[in-house]
Scaffold this motif. Sequence first.
Motif, mmCIF file in Angstrom:
data_model
loop_
_atom_site.group_PDB
_atom_site.id
_atom_site.type_symbol
_atom_site.label_atom_id
_atom_site.label_comp_id
_atom_site.label_asym_id
_atom_site.label_seq_id
_atom_site.Cartn_x
_atom_site.Cartn_y
_atom_site.Cartn_z
ATOM 1 N N ASP A 85 37.053 15.871 65.658
ATOM 2 C CA ASP A 85 37.224 15.983 67.106
ATOM 3 C C ASP A 85 36.322 17.107 67.607
ATOM 4 O O ASP A 85 35.760 17.873 66.806
ATOM 5 N N GLY A 86 36.166 17.203 68.912
ATOM 6 C CA GLY A 86 35.445 18.333 69.484
ATOM 7 C C GLY A 86 34.193 17.947 70.256
ATOM 8 O O GLY A 86 33.589 16.900 70.030
ATOM 9 N N GLU A 87 33.803 18.829 71.166
ATOM 10 C CA GLU A 87 32.632 18.588 72.004
ATOM 11 C C GLU A 87 31.342 18.515 71.187
ATOM 12 O O GLU A 87 30.425 17.756 71.516
ATOM 13 N N LEU A 88 31.255 19.304 70.116
ATOM 14 C CA LEU A 88 30.057 19.271 69.286
ATOM 15 C C LEU A 88 29.906 17.912 68.619
ATOM 16 O O LEU A 88 28.791 17.386 68.494
ATOM 17 N N GLN A 126 36.291 20.125 65.132
ATOM 18 C CA GLN A 126 37.496 20.251 64.314
ATOM 19 C C GLN A 126 37.547 19.150 63.254
ATOM 20 O O GLN A 126 37.390 17.973 63.571
ATOM 21 N N LEU A 127 37.714 19.572 62.032
ATOM 22 C CA LEU A 127 37.969 18.636 60.940
ATOM 23 C C LEU A 127 39.474 18.507 60.814
ATOM 24 O O LEU A 127 40.146 19.414 60.323
ATOM 25 N N LEU A 128 40.029 17.393 61.261
ATOM 26 C CA LEU A 128 41.475 17.240 61.356
ATOM 27 C C LEU A 128 42.105 16.704 60.081
ATOM 28 O O LEU A 128 43.212 17.095 59.713
ATOM 29 N N THR A 129 41.417 15.791 59.418
ATOM 30 C CA THR A 129 41.978 15.145 58.229
ATOM 31 C C THR A 129 40.846 14.698 57.311
ATOM 32 O O THR A 129 39.795 14.258 57.784
ATOM 33 N N VAL A 130 41.037 14.845 56.005
ATOM 34 C CA VAL A 130 40.189 14.177 55.018
ATOM 35 C C VAL A 130 41.122 13.426 54.086
ATOM 36 O O VAL A 130 42.199 13.927 53.740
ATOM 37 N N ASP A 188 41.878 2.899 73.152
ATOM 38 C CA ASP A 188 41.401 4.165 73.704
ATOM 39 C C ASP A 188 41.671 5.309 72.713
ATOM 40 O O ASP A 188 42.345 6.289 73.024
ATOM 41 N N TYR A 189 41.103 5.180 71.542
ATOM 42 C CA TYR A 189 41.311 6.141 70.444
ATOM 43 C C TYR A 189 40.898 7.548 70.884
ATOM 44 O O TYR A 189 39.847 7.741 71.491
ATOM 45 N N GLU A 190 41.710 8.540 70.584
ATOM 46 C CA GLU A 190 41.504 9.885 71.125
ATOM 47 C C GLU A 190 40.521 10.725 70.320
ATOM 48 O O GLU A 190 39.958 11.695 70.844
#
Length: 282
Positions: A93-96, A16-20, A36-38
């Motif tokens: 974010d994301g598993e990839l 997921q591209l959350l922000t640019v 503990d950055y998420e």
Amino acid sequence: MIFESENSHLKEFPFQLLTVARGDADAKTPVFERFDYEVCTMEYIEHGQGFLEINGFSCTPGPDSIYILSRHSSHRYSPDRENPWKKLFFVADGELMDYLFRIYGLTETYYVPECPHLKEFFLEMFQLPVNTDEGNRRAALVFHNLLSELSLCVRKLPRRTRPELEHLKQVLDSSVNSSFQLADYARGTPWSEAHLIRLFRAEFEQTPYEYLMSRKIEQAKKLLLYSSFSVKEIAEHLSFSNQYYFSNYFKARCGISPKKFRGESYRRVEKHGIPDTVENDL
């Protein structure tokens, strides 16, 4: 300028591209601190510089460098007050994302200097819609290419000892003829005594105490062979508590007492002469 989407529920694709965003700091920009950055943020510095501390590592990123605020990291960063940075960054974010960091060996990479050719990947991210199925899939390709190139940059970097460990090593080197307490030293740093021991062992494969004592034994051997100091005087010169502790420690490390070491060394010197490398050290 920040682009965000309200469709934060889209989680089908494992990236997921959350922000640019583009960040232009100034002298009043506050210090950012997280524990503990998420997610993960990657930032490219166009101009200026700043300070970053992350998971015990610290640096001062400048122009054309990249720093990474990785998932589960604890970090603190701020712009230089006289020359604040201007940056491009994106949040992912994301598993990839996690998988790509692992396969490229970048899970503990936080800062890569002098990589101006990687700016293009950040600019590509700016062209994508954030947190949409199409944007996420296209961003995953850009991200994959970015990490591939970033890993090449990391491999070309000369291996450097962390500054805090290099300083500690220099202090230990200068303490061969004196006493040293790591607890006292740690109080003058941002790190605990236990943390310094862990870092030093990981870097040099021995604890600070073991390193210092090995240096003392090296010096003791030279003094036994090339000085007229008594065993007691050598123990005092190297700041051992007494000659008995020095003799016992020397024997445990070298398999022979200081007195016998001196006697056997004298016989070797009489037979073969003083090695050039040792003469140069004296």
